[in-house]
Design a protein around this motif. Structure first.
Motif, PDB file in Angstrom:
ATOM      1  N   UNK A 129     -43.896  15.892  84.137  1.00 14.80           N
ATOM      2  CA  UNK A 129     -43.448  15.269  82.881  1.00 14.80           C
ATOM      3  C   UNK A 129     -42.204  14.448  83.195  1.00 14.80           C
ATOM      4  N   UNK A 130     -41.023  14.906  82.803  1.00 12.76           N
ATOM      5  CA  UNK A 130     -39.824  14.117  83.093  1.00 12.76           C
ATOM      6  C   UNK A 130     -38.605  15.032  83.170  1.00 12.76           C
ATOM      7  N   UNK A 131     -37.606  14.596  83.914  1.00  8.93           N
ATOM      8  CA  UNK A 131     -36.316  15.289  84.023  1.00  8.93           C
ATOM      9  C   UNK A 131     -35.219  14.342  83.533  1.00  8.93           C
ATOM     10  N   UNK A 132     -33.957  14.847  83.654  1.00  7.38           N
ATOM     11  CA  UNK A 132     -32.817  13.963  83.367  1.00  7.38           C
ATOM     12  C   UNK A 132     -31.541  14.464  84.008  1.00  7.38           C
ATOM     13  N   UNK A 133     -30.503  13.661  83.840  1.00 14.19           N
ATOM     14  CA  UNK A 133     -29.106  14.003  84.073  1.00 14.19           C
ATOM     15  C   UNK A 133     -28.530  13.604  85.431  1.00 14.19           C
ATOM     16  N   UNK A 134     -29.346  13.482  86.505  1.00 17.44           N
ATOM     17  CA  UNK A 134     -28.777  13.292  87.836  1.00 17.44           C
ATOM     18  C   UNK A 134     -28.000  11.986  87.986  1.00 17.44           C
ATOM     19  N   UNK A 135     -26.705  12.089  88.265  1.00 19.11           N
ATOM     20  CA  UNK A 135     -25.856  10.907  88.503  1.00 19.11           C
ATOM     21  C   UNK A 135     -24.749  11.233  89.499  1.00 19.11           C
ATOM     22  N   UNK A 136     -24.283  10.187  90.190  1.00 18.56           N
ATOM     23  CA  UNK A 136     -23.048  10.255  90.971  1.00 18.56           C
ATOM     24  C   UNK A 136     -22.110   9.216  90.363  1.00 18.56           C
ATOM     25  N   UNK A 143     -20.298  14.442  90.486  1.00 23.02           N
ATOM     26  CA  UNK A 143     -21.760  14.458  90.474  1.00 23.02           C
ATOM     27  C   UNK A 143     -22.242  15.432  89.400  1.00 23.02           C
ATOM     28  N   UNK A 144     -23.424  15.139  88.911  1.00 21.66           N
ATOM     29  CA  UNK A 144     -24.068  16.012  87.936  1.00 21.66           C
ATOM     30  C   UNK A 144     -25.554  16.029  88.288  1.00 21.66           C
ATOM     31  N   UNK A 145     -26.134  17.233  88.243  1.00 22.86           N
ATOM     32  CA  UNK A 145     -27.506  17.374  88.737  1.00 22.86           C
ATOM     33  C   UNK A 145     -28.529  17.285  87.633  1.00 22.86           C
ATOM     34  N   UNK A 146     -29.771  17.297  88.085  1.00 23.31           N
ATOM     35  CA  UNK A 146     -30.892  17.219  87.148  1.00 23.31           C
ATOM     36  C   UNK A 146     -31.149  18.529  86.413  1.00 23.31           C
ATOM     37  N   UNK A 147     -31.588  18.390  85.197  1.00 16.80           N
ATOM     38  CA  UNK A 147     -32.204  19.505  84.488  1.00 16.80           C
ATOM     39  C   UNK A 147     -33.416  18.923  83.757  1.00 16.80           C
ATOM     40  N   UNK A 148     -33.895  19.604  82.762  1.00 20.48           N
ATOM     41  CA  UNK A 148     -35.024  19.055  82.010  1.00 20.48           C
ATOM     42  C   UNK A 148     -35.130  19.732  80.655  1.00 20.48           C
ATOM     43  N   UNK A 149     -35.909  19.091  79.774  1.00 17.33           N
ATOM     44  CA  UNK A 149     -36.036  19.564  78.388  1.00 17.33           C
ATOM     45  C   UNK A 149     -36.689  20.937  78.310  1.00 17.33           C
ATOM     46  N   UNK A 150     -37.739  21.140  79.099  1.00 15.36           N
ATOM     47  CA  UNK A 150     -38.524  22.373  79.108  1.00 15.36           C
ATOM     48  C   UNK A 150     -38.785  22.973  77.719  1.00 15.36           C
TER      49      UNK A 150
END
Lengths: 801, 274
Positions: free
Chosen positions: A288-295, A187-194
């Motif tokens: 706004x938007x986030x990214x990265x979250x996957x299993x 698994x990998x969690x969410x982060x964001x551009x910020x």
């Protein structure tokens, strides 16, 4: 002859302004004027029906000019926001409305829009709007989305927006027949551009000219322009979009139009006043938007050397409440996962899932960090299983230099074949091993162990498709002063485009670097453009600018040839002066050539007399020859058949504290191949920034949602973006330059590379550091904090002891 | 991120400031503003009135003096963290104060934020409340009934809650001097440089007396008496008196481990320096 600037570490022309606080961002636009300010009421609930919105208390607030809810929107404005990138597999695409209609699906979704004399009054007014909600269960995280006990959108079964499978060969059969097999669950969690600067938009409706001027902090001026025109029922020609300095994008500003990018111009037109929206930090986190979250679930079959025989990857991608940017991120994960390797047989299947959280759009790396994580963790697992060196296992799987172009047999994010154009992965591996001290590491590790210190090393490789289409264009104009004005339509958010593009123009035209001025992201100067994303600016606009400069040069030489009575082939341009090669006395400066390029009836100064009708031209011919245009300009477009593939390898040495589980970076090394370097200093700056962001994503940042869908860390106090103090003082960089055959400059993109291998390389290094002390400790979830490493030591350590 | 409306007064004297607070139960005192202003901007606090004490002269004094028969250093309400940190007098008289201040946020925040402001903000994750409590210092407070002293032991009531009443202004803090032969130490672990600590520990060792104060472990600054405990058992002994909390940055189990490590580390650092 002026020495070529391509390949030189030319100082950035932008920095004089930026470092002196003279940058002009959207919030700096129209500060002198009587501007109205907007604020947005955002949903405090992750999932609810909106039963009633009562704005009656707001209308009495002094200084409030306008309040909109969904009810006030009509025509195209009342339709959902565009689904920007449709895909046949995206059967259940849902996008939000500019203002919520009946239902909210994440904390932060826009419900009402207020315009007032200043932002203080606007926020006061927002706090007086009363909304009645009927609460619905929130779906948070991939597991909840897959379980589908509750649905984000009642009409989307299973919370599944899309399922997509691609196959090369028969992976399932190949794995079944393979001598060795492994399975991984990651698994990998969410982060964001910020970015430092959040979103922002200023709009002014000009009644005299019957047109809209819009300043917005975007990665696609032309995209915003088209969307605003459609939504407001205007012709494209009535809308100018100007992107001033942008304080970082990293992907989040490629999504468009944001609700505010539509509501601000709408209000400006209705009120006849300039209206400004400047997002604050909390808004940026939640709207706004986030990214990265996957299993991810991986099955792999391999031989005794660690050679892949079959790879079967399934993953579940959390795309949040809406999916305006389509399937780009999971498609990139599914294809770029392969990196520099030949999988022989590959199956990849993903589901893109709705959750009641902020939506997901590309963040620097755009799905590649997740793909790299899946592949590189698999390589590490194979090496561990076989007891082999991790670098060796990678090497046996590399595509070899004589195999390019190499077709991976998949369809990439741009709808085209995933065909690698060039690269040299064995050479990169040798370089990274030397740079990080791979072969010497075991001795160092033993030495440290003797002192009671735990150190570990990690390695990760990636390939990055950069410079995707469809096209970019450029306009090069040589003024009568000899100065060169260059316009390209894509936008700039701090990369140094004004520097590298000027380098290319100075080289091609033979003018001084200081005489070239570059404008980006202004639809008045270049209305045809796509945007800045996918590490494409240098490849796309760089190539277009090079081609446009070539055209301007051809024209200059032709006109100069007539003036000097010489064959254009015998002319050269040095420092802005055209002369006959070998006879320096016979020359004309480019400014004069520009004067001559525009036949005049009226002189306006001494120089322009030379272009007037009694001074120049053959009376027997038209003053502007057929197939020519007045003016010394060149315009051209670059549209490649497919993306070009940059590559690289990162290695990191970390130390983990035996007592506190703190993780310290001892050495970070990068080998990077983006083809021919235009400006090594800027490329290295991109790598530094990418590595810093990658460290954030691997060791510090996460989006801490609770199960009701509240984001618990929506501030820089609790969202742990690393400071300069958390990033190593030095990052060791080595370049490899394998030129791309796909563009005239032989270049590949460099913007995202620094961030791609972070999760993979840190997981590997930390695991390696712990291995002798906590046998069997496996890192399957990233990011990882000291608290989590401590927990792993205890749970897995006890299990395996 | 704009504050809700509030009134603002900037009195020139302490008496006027105290008078301004009278009858305004929702008023707040503004000194350095490093905690208050973000709270206002996020609308987590919406006071009716801000009484800005930055115009009152003399409140920024840092002086070595004796109070209630004890030698120590008195830090005025407008003394900035940076000034306290740089003061040779403070360093000489009570070195724990600069040791802890070096961990307070970042230089720009220390340039504006005040030590007394941090003490009355009463954040259990902050360094200075623990330091005052461990040293047995006190706060001088001015109110409608005149001046009174609040001992550190009585100061911290709950999370972000102090014993000051709404119409009182903290005028100064008094940190007792380090006794001859005694030693102090400060250790903390934070996720990032300058962040609030995951756990912090301040130690005061005087002969057989060993006391350690903890930040970010409980709701209020907590001091544990570890006198007579064998060095190897310090951490476990401290944990018997503490109940570390979980949050998004660290589990309770991890905080407990940090209590073990830091307790041992901070006591060792004091002994080593002695």
């Amino acid at each position: 002859m002026t020495s070529k600037l391509m390949g030189q570490g030319v100082q950035r022309v932008e920095d004089q302004r930026f470092l002196r606080g003279q940058g002009r961002y959207v919030d700096d636009v129209a500060v002198e004027q009587d501007v109205l300010h907007a604020a947005v009421l955002r949903s405090p609930h992750a999932h609810a029906r909106v039963l009633d919105i009562d704005v009656s208390d707001v209308l009495d607030v002094e200084g409030v000019h306008l309040v909109y809810t969904y009810e006030d929107l009509t025509g195209p404005m009342a339709e959902p926001l565009p689904l920007l990138i449709p895909h046949p597999a995206l059967t259940e695409g849902r996008t939000q409305y500019a203002l919520a209609k009946d239902e909210v699906n994440y904390v932060g979704e826009a419900i009402a829009f207020v315009v007032a004399e200043d932002r203080y009054i606007a926020e006061d007014a927002v706090s007086k709007i009363r909304v009645q909600y009927e609460f619905l269960p929130a779906v948070v995280g991939v597991d909840a989305a897959r379980a589908a006990t509750d649905l984000v959108h009642a009409d989307v079964p299973g919370n599944i927006a899309a399922k997509l499978e691609q196959n090369v060969g028969d992976a399932v059969a190949a794995i079944a027949a393979a001598p060795h097999k492994l399975e991984l669950e990651l698994t990998i969690e969410r982060s964001a551009c910020t970015p430092m600067e959040g979103r922002g938009t200023v709009a002014r409706w000009d009644r005299d000219l019957n047109r809209l001027q819009l300043w917005t902090s975007t990665q696609s001026s032309t995209g915003v322009r088209a969307a605003v025109a459609v939504k407001m029922g205007l012709d494209l020609g009535q809308v100018d979009v100007i992107t001033p300095d942008v304080g970082g994008g990293f992907g989040v500003k490629i999504n468009h139009p944001w609700p505010e990018e539509l509501l601000v111009p709408l209000a400006a037109r209705v009120l006849g006043r300039t209206v400004k929206f400047t997002e604050d930090r909390r808004e940026h986190f939640i709207s706004s938007a986030h990214e990265r979250g996957q299993v991810q679930h991986i099955e792999v079959g391999f031989d005794d050397d660690g050679r892949l025989l079959g790879l079967n990857v399934e993953f579940w991608h959390d795309h949040g409440a809406y999916i305006p940017y389509g399937l780009i991120v999971p498609i990139i994960t599914s294809t770029q996962l392969l990196g520099p390797y030949k999988p022989q047989n590959y199956r990849v299947y993903f589901e893109s899932l709705y959750t009641n959280t902020v939506m997901v759009t590309p963040y620097r790396g755009a799905g590649r960090p997740q793909g790299c994580y899946a592949m590189e963790r698999t390589m590490d697992a194979i090496a561990k299983y076989l007891g082999k060196d991790r670098a060796e296992v990678r090497a046996v799987n590399f595509i070899q230099p004589d195999e390019f172009p190499f077709d991976q047999g998949l369809i990439f994010q741009d709808g085209r074949e995933l065909e690698y154009d060039s690269g040299d992965y064995p050479a990169s591996l040798e370089k990274i091993k030397a740079l990080v001290g791979w072969d010497e590491f075991p001795a160092f590790k033993a030495e440290m162990a003797a002192e009671g210190r735990r150190v570990g090393i990690g390695l990760a490789c990636y390939v990055e498709g950069t410079g995707v289409g469809p096209y970019e264009g450029a306009h090069v104009h040589i003024e009568t002063t000899g100065k060169v004005k260059v316009a390209t339509g894509l936008t700039t958010q701090g990369q140094g485009h004004a520097t590298v593009f000027a380098q290319l123009v100075a080289d091609e035209l033979g003018v001084k670097f200081e005489d070239v001025e570059v404008v980006t992201g202004d639809t008045r100067r270049m209305p045809y453009a796509v945007g800045t994303f996918a590490s494409r600016a240098a490849v796309m606009s760089g190539s277009a600018i090079h081609l446009a400069a070539k055209r301007a040069k051809e024209k200059a030489l032709k006109i100069a040839g007539e003036a000097l009575e010489a064959d254009p082939a015998d002319l050269e341009i040095v420092d802005g002066v055209v002369s006959v090669k070998g006879s320096p006395g016979s020359s004309i400066d480019l400014g004069t050539v520009s004067v001559l390029s525009n036949p005049l009836r009226y002189a306006f100064d001494e120089a322009s007399k030379a272009a007037t009708q009694f001074s120049v031209g053959d009376p027997g011919k038209p003053p502007v020859p057929e197939d020519e245009e007045p003016g010394l300009e060149g315009r051209d477009f670059y549209s490649p058949e497919r993306a070009t593939f940059a590559s690289g390898m990162h290695a990191v040495i970390v130390e983990t504290d035996p007592d506190t589980a703190e993780i310290t970076i001892l050495k970070y090394a990068v080998v990077h191949d983006c083809g021919n370097l235009i400006n090594p200093m800027i490329v290295e700056g991109q790598i530094h920034g990418g590595v810093a962001q990658g460290i954030g994503g691997a060791l510090y940042e996460r989006m801490a949602y609770d199960e009701s869908g509240q984001l618990l860390n929506a501030s820089f106090m609790d969202f742990l973006m690393p400071y300069v103090t958390e990033v190593p003082d030095g990052i060791d960089i080595d370049h490899l330059e394998t030129p791309s055959p796909l563009n005239p400059l032989g270049i590949k993109g460099a913007g995202e590379a620094g961030v791609i291998p972070s999760a993979a390389v840190f997981a590997a290094a930390i695991e390696d550091a712990e291995a002798p002390y906590v046998p069997g400790l496996v890192i399957t979830a990233m990011p990882i904090s000291p608290s989590e490493l401590y927990a792993l030591r205890h749970s897995q350590g006890l299990e395996n002891s | 991120m704009k504050p809700a409306p509030f009134d603002y007064r900037r009195p020139g004297t302490l008496a006027e400031a105290v008078a301004s607070l009278a009858g305004e139960p929702n008023a707040k005192v503004l000194a350095g503003g490093q905690s208050l202003v973000p709270l206002l901007s996020m609308r987590l606090a919406a006071p009716s009135l801000l009484v800005d004490i930055n115009g009152i002269s003399g409140l920024d004094r840092i002086e070595v003096c004796e109070q209630q028969g004890v030698d120590g250093v008195r830090v005025g309400a407008l003394a900035r963290h940076a000034a306290v940190l740089a003061s040779p007098d403070v360093r000489r008289v009570q070195p724990l104060v600069p040791m802890a201040l070096a961990h307070v946020a970042h230089a720009t925040i220390r340039n504006r934020g005040t030590t007394v402001g941090s003490l009355v903000h009463a954040d259990a994750a902050a360094e200075m409340p623990v330091v005052l409590t461990l040293l047995g210092g006190h706060l001088e407070v001015e109110g409608p009934a005149g001046r009174r002293t609040i001992h550190a032991d009585d100061l911290y009531i709950g999370p972000l809650e102090s014993a000051l009443s709404h119409d009182e202004i903290a005028v100064a803090a008094f940190f007792p001097a380090l006794a001859p032969g005694a030693g102090v130490g400060f250790e903390e672990i934070a996720r990032r440089h300058g962040d609030y600590a995951l756990v912090g520990a301040a130690a005061l060792v005087d002969g057989d007396s060993v006391k350690v104060g903890y930040l970010s472990v409980s709701d209020v600054p907590t001091v544990v008496d570890l006198s007579g405990v064998a060095d190897a058992d310090l951490g476990e002994a401290a944990l018997e008196k503490l109940e570390p909390m979980s949050d998004i940055h660290a589990t309770a189990a991890y905080r407990s481990q940090l209590v073990r490590v830091l307790t041992e580390r901070v006591v060792r650092s004091v002994r080593k320096a002695a």
